[in-house]
Design an enzyme around this catalytic site. Structure first.
Site, PDB file in Angstrom:
ATOM      1  N   CYS A 132      38.532  11.158 -24.584  1.00  0.00           N
ATOM      2  CA  CYS A 132      39.071  10.003 -23.857  1.00  0.00           C
ATOM      3  C   CYS A 132      40.126  10.489 -22.878  1.00  0.00           C
ATOM      4  O   CYS A 132      40.841  11.450 -23.165  1.00  0.00           O
ATOM      5  CB  CYS A 132      39.694   9.007 -24.841  1.00  0.00           C
ATOM      6  N   CYS A 177      32.004   1.172 -36.601  1.00  0.00           N
ATOM      7  CA  CYS A 177      32.854   1.431 -35.433  1.00  0.00           C
ATOM      8  C   CYS A 177      32.290   2.651 -34.723  1.00  0.00           C
ATOM      9  O   CYS A 177      32.170   3.719 -35.324  1.00  0.00           O
ATOM     10  CB  CYS A 177      34.295   1.683 -35.886  1.00  0.00           C
ATOM     11  N   CYS A 213      47.028   8.123 -30.475  1.00  0.00           N
ATOM     12  CA  CYS A 213      45.604   8.243 -30.760  1.00  0.00           C
ATOM     13  C   CYS A 213      45.141   9.683 -30.645  1.00  0.00           C
ATOM     14  O   CYS A 213      45.394  10.343 -29.633  1.00  0.00           O
ATOM     15  CB  CYS A 213      44.818   7.354 -29.783  1.00  0.00           C
ATOM     16  N   CYS A 237      46.627   7.492 -24.677  1.00  0.00           N
ATOM     17  CA  CYS A 237      47.486   6.683 -25.567  1.00  0.00           C
ATOM     18  C   CYS A 237      48.178   7.603 -26.582  1.00  0.00           C
ATOM     19  O   CYS A 237      47.535   8.434 -27.224  1.00  0.00           O
ATOM     20  CB  CYS A 237      46.668   5.609 -26.277  1.00  0.00           C
ATOM     21  N   GLU A 251      32.415  10.824 -33.443  1.00  0.00           N
ATOM     22  CA  GLU A 251      32.562  10.267 -34.778  1.00  0.00           C
ATOM     23  C   GLU A 251      32.334   8.766 -34.789  1.00  0.00           C
ATOM     24  O   GLU A 251      32.508   8.077 -33.780  1.00  0.00           O
ATOM     25  CB  GLU A 251      33.938  10.609 -35.351  1.00  0.00           C
ATOM     26  N   GLY A 256      37.171   7.001 -27.024  1.00  0.00           N
ATOM     27  CA  GLY A 256      36.798   6.608 -25.678  1.00  0.00           C
ATOM     28  C   GLY A 256      37.281   5.218 -25.313  1.00  0.00           C
ATOM     29  O   GLY A 256      37.619   4.405 -26.170  1.00  0.00           O
ATOM     30  N   GLU A 257      37.312   4.959 -24.010  1.00  0.00           N
ATOM     31  CA  GLU A 257      37.626   3.638 -23.451  1.00  0.00           C
ATOM     32  C   GLU A 257      36.308   3.029 -22.971  1.00  0.00           C
ATOM     33  O   GLU A 257      35.739   3.483 -21.969  1.00  0.00           O
ATOM     34  CB  GLU A 257      38.624   3.783 -22.295  1.00  0.00           C
ATOM     35  N   SER A 265      43.958  -3.704 -26.546  1.00  0.00           N
ATOM     36  CA  SER A 265      44.964  -2.848 -27.181  1.00  0.00           C
ATOM     37  C   SER A 265      46.289  -3.096 -26.468  1.00  0.00           C
ATOM     38  O   SER A 265      46.524  -2.583 -25.378  1.00  0.00           O
ATOM     39  CB  SER A 265      44.554  -1.375 -27.059  1.00  0.00           C
ATOM     40  N   LEU A 266      47.126  -3.893 -27.098  1.00  0.00           N
ATOM     41  CA  LEU A 266      48.364  -4.351 -26.467  1.00  0.00           C
ATOM     42  C   LEU A 266      49.533  -3.424 -26.830  1.00  0.00           C
ATOM     43  O   LEU A 266      50.136  -2.791 -25.979  1.00  0.00           O
ATOM     44  CB  LEU A 266      48.641  -5.788 -26.914  1.00  0.00           C
ATOM     45  N   HIS A 267      49.872  -3.384 -28.105  1.00  0.00           N
ATOM     46  CA  HIS A 267      50.806  -2.410 -28.690  1.00  0.00           C
ATOM     47  C   HIS A 267      52.261  -2.507 -28.250  1.00  0.00           C
ATOM     48  O   HIS A 267      53.104  -1.767 -28.754  1.00  0.00           O
ATOM     49  CB  HIS A 267      50.300  -0.980 -28.492  1.00  0.00           C
ATOM     50  N   CYS A 293      41.003   6.956 -35.377  1.00  0.00           N
ATOM     51  CA  CYS A 293      40.169   7.378 -34.253  1.00  0.00           C
ATOM     52  C   CYS A 293      40.458   8.814 -33.846  1.00  0.00           C
ATOM     53  O   CYS A 293      41.596   9.170 -33.578  1.00  0.00           O
ATOM     54  CB  CYS A 293      40.408   6.474 -33.043  1.00  0.00           C
TER      55      CYS A 293
END
Length: 350
Positions: A113, A106, A120, A117, A93, A160-161, A215-217, A334
């Site tokens: 992935c 995007c 996600c 996480c 996507e 994905g990363e 991506s800290l979070h 995502c």
């Protein structure tokens, strides 16, 4: 015979390929423009190439042209979410977001992935495979061709990363931002990572002017590990050192992505801890009200909590924005659209 992925080739590699077919070098320029400027969907559209050459290309090369399976258009903000089918039947996507400063796409960098996480949807079925440079490019090309509007910003923040698909990512960026294609400025390209430390350090050495988004979070390892399995491998001290190194090598300000989850990472103590963590970093914080997914229990923080968190950062001298929610009525987060499509296919299969 292994066929050549022609849309992933540089102009110089294309010249070598055509030379091996006995063609003149200028044909490489024509072919490159058809693929990366005119956004052709097949060799047949390349009318100034001979039928014989087009036949040789089809025989020896694969031509990536993604098929749209589904396009959802938000009634709220005109965001478009695309589900594309790949040659092997997998689906990915992409999202088109319209802003005053231009259109932003995007894209996904992997099918699924493996980072895990917790908030996600992309990671729920694990990693299927990496995307090729051509598959990353063609998400943008099909969207631009579908809308007839120029794409000026690209964010690699979909499924994905990106740093888990490092070599294909770098080739994609160089093709996207080089001459002869869409020629998008490197400064208008953002790559997001959940914190793959060796990848961040390697990226710093590539002589690129892209923006890196971390991506800290969470402001500490304890909370971050509950949200992101990668934090068990790379602690925040190590990640922050890599971010400092990235800035020193590139001069590019970083973005720290922080998804606000009610009761998990959104109180003022955590805001103060975040200030302490990044106060010597050259970057800004992008607060993201988390998009709920049905497979997880996480709930979006309330408006009051989001404002209080933002105000705490601002009064401590941290640059901060709250990301606009885009496409919430069309499975905007995502992996959501892909996940719902796969679940439907499985149900019908049963």
């Amino acid at each position: 015979m292994n066929k050549t992925d022609i849309k992933s080739l540089t102009h110089e590699e294309l010249q070598d390929l055509l030379k091996g077919m006995g063609e003149k070098p200028f044909r490489a320029g024509q072919l490159y423009r058809w693929m990366h400027e005119k956004l052709a969907a097949s060799f047949d559209e390349m009318t100034n190439l001979s039928k014989d050459l087009r036949g040789k290309l089809a025989e020896n090369c694969t031509f990536t042209a993604l098929k749209p399976v589904c396009v959802r258009i938000s009634q709220i903000d005109d965001t478009r979410k695309y589900l594309f089918e790949l040659e092997d039947g997998n689906v990915i996507e992409s999202v088109l977001m319209k802003y005053k400063h231009g259109n932003s796409v995007c894209i996904s960098s992997q099918v699924g992935c493996r980072m895990g996480c917790r908030f996600c949807a992309s990671t729920l079925d694990g990693l299927e495979r990496n995307l090729t440079p051509s598959e990353m490019l063609d998400q943008i090309y099909r969207i631009q061709r579908d809308t007839g509007e120029r794409v000026s910003n690209v964010v690699v923040m979909g499924s994905g990363e990106p740093l888990d698909n490092y070599d294909n990512l770098i080739r994609f960026i160089r093709l996207l931002t080089g001459e002869g294609g869409l020629n998008i400025s490197q400064r208008n390209v953002t790559v997001s990572t959940c914190g793959i430390v060796p990848g961040i350090r390697k990226l710093a050495e590539e002589d690129l002017q892209i923006t890196l988004a971390l991506s800290l979070h969470a402001p500490n390892d304890e909370v971050r590990r509950t949200l992101m399995p990668v934090a068990k491998r790379y602690g925040l001290n190590e990640v922050m050192d890599a971010c400092r190194y990235y800035f020193e090598k590139t001069g590019r300000r970083l973005t720290f992505e922080y998804s606000l989850v009610q009761g998990v990472n959104d109180n003022l103590d955590e805001a103060k801890a975040l200030v302490r963590l990044i106060k010597d970093q050259h970057g800004h914080v992008n607060l993201i009200p988390v998009n709920p997914i049905k497979e997880r229990e996480y709930v979006q923080s309330g408006r009051q909590a989001i404002e209080a968190f933002k105000n705490q950062l601002e009064k401590s001298g941290i640059n901060v924005t709250v990301r606009r929610e885009m496409g919430r009525d069309i499975d905007g987060a995502c992996g959501q659209l892909r996940k719902s499509f796969i679940d439907k296919e499985r149900k019908e299969g049963e």
